[in-house]
Design an enzyme around this catalytic site. Sequence first.
Site, PDB file in Angstrom:
ATOM      1  N   GLU A  15      84.509 -57.060  52.588  1.00 61.27           N
ATOM      2  CA  GLU A  15      84.177 -56.361  51.349  1.00 61.27           C
ATOM      3  C   GLU A  15      84.426 -54.860  51.442  1.00 61.27           C
ATOM      4  OE1 GLU A  15      80.814 -57.980  48.804  1.00 61.27           O
ATOM      5  OE2 GLU A  15      80.129 -58.517  50.807  1.00 61.27           O
ATOM      6  N   SER A 167      81.247 -61.202  47.302  1.00 60.31           N
ATOM      7  CA  SER A 167      82.599 -61.241  46.725  1.00 60.31           C
ATOM      8  C   SER A 167      83.236 -62.622  46.808  1.00 60.31           C
ATOM      9  CB  SER A 167      83.526 -60.217  47.419  1.00 60.31           C
ATOM     10  OG  SER A 167      83.135 -58.905  47.085  1.00 60.31           O
ATOM     11  N   ASP A 282      73.585 -62.625  38.521  1.00 59.05           N
ATOM     12  CA  ASP A 282      74.585 -63.590  38.049  1.00 59.05           C
ATOM     13  C   ASP A 282      73.879 -64.900  37.710  1.00 59.05           C
ATOM     14  OD1 ASP A 282      76.421 -61.628  38.677  1.00 59.05           O
ATOM     15  OD2 ASP A 282      77.009 -62.553  40.583  1.00 59.05           O
ATOM     16  N   GLU A 296      72.806 -65.647  41.865  1.00 52.95           N
ATOM     17  CA  GLU A 296      72.470 -64.719  42.941  1.00 52.95           C
ATOM     18  C   GLU A 296      72.222 -63.336  42.359  1.00 52.95           C
ATOM     19  OE1 GLU A 296      75.838 -64.790  45.531  1.00 52.95           O
ATOM     20  OE2 GLU A 296      76.975 -63.340  44.347  1.00 52.95           O
ATOM     21  N   ASN A 298      72.922 -59.185  43.237  1.00 57.80           N
ATOM     22  CA  ASN A 298      73.748 -58.268  44.005  1.00 57.80           C
ATOM     23  C   ASN A 298      73.101 -56.894  43.933  1.00 57.80           C
ATOM     24  OD1 ASN A 298      75.832 -56.493  44.907  1.00 57.80           O
ATOM     25  ND2 ASN A 298      77.370 -58.033  44.381  1.00 57.80           N
ATOM     26  N   SER A 307      84.882 -53.083  37.169  1.00 55.42           N
ATOM     27  CA  SER A 307      83.719 -53.860  37.609  1.00 55.42           C
ATOM     28  C   SER A 307      82.732 -54.072  36.467  1.00 55.42           C
ATOM     29  CB  SER A 307      83.018 -53.162  38.777  1.00 55.42           C
ATOM     30  OG  SER A 307      83.842 -53.115  39.920  1.00 55.42           O
TER      31      SER A 307
END
EC number: 6.3.2.4
Length: 333
Positions: A15, A167, A282, A296, A298, A307
């Site tokens: 990442e 990711s 998400d 999840e 982040n 983004s």
Amino acid sequence: MKTKVALITGGFTGEAEVSYKSSAFVYGQLDKNKYEVYIIDITSDGWYATVGEGRKVEVDKSDFSIQLDQDKLCFDVALIILHGTPGEDGRLQGYFDMIGLPYTSCGALTSALTMNKGYTKSILADIPEINVAKSVLLFDSHRMDAVRLVEEKLLLPYFVKPNAGGSSIGMTKVKEASQLQEALDKAYDAENTGKQVLVEEFVQGREFSQGIFRNAKGELIVLPATEVRTTREFFDFEAKYIPGLTEEITPADLTVEQQERAARIIKDIYVRLDCKGMVRVDFFLENTTDKFYFIEINTIPGQTAQSFIPQQVRAYGMKESDFYAELIEAAIK
């Protein structure tokens, strides 16, 4: 006097590539009349600040300072834009706590916990109006018996992913039993993810990503949601970062009731996990039931111009420069 900002980038995983793009975008948005910004690259080879015309200066880890000619420079705040370990899993946060440097992300415990997808789901499972897919959490000690453990408890298709990854690196959608072992090996062997694997039953529905942050006044602000529609099998690494493979709709086409329900859920998640700064949640909206399923969280989401969070900030009617300033000022307070 300008606020001295350490803009943290790099990392120990795949990442890092995304982190460099994110930090470059954030650097371009910060008000240089207000902030004196130094990019700090943290890699397994060392910690270095970029000074002037690309000169690299090693960071003194005893107090996170740098030496500029005859002067020692200490930072007022760390703006962490480092995806994956050690910037997202609590290691860097614990270090900053020890030396007393404010930072813009969640604290050490929350960061460590949320990097563990299985543990996070367990803590959030009883929040009203949210659901979690049935899953199996596998540790390294389970590796030889992993196929049996999954097949005993879950029904195809599965999502197989590193439990501490990001990711979508090392992630596979498994539609046939014959694909499971390869998917497990891929997830187990993903770089610097702890050799833990989470396997979940597939939820058929629309996929969304939505940001939330606490501003300098202490208010929780829920940003507009983004719907993700991809031509890929699922929203994998290529879908996330190769142009043209995914359609991202911001703000998402949700009813008023769905928007209000999502906002309640996301605020509950933020508070339950004791989050700080900005995070992104998400989730799926299941086709047949209209239920929200948590995927999840982040805690250091991507910050390139494309983004989700910058998209959502713009849809909210806010400039990215003002958004990052809010994060910095909230951290200092």
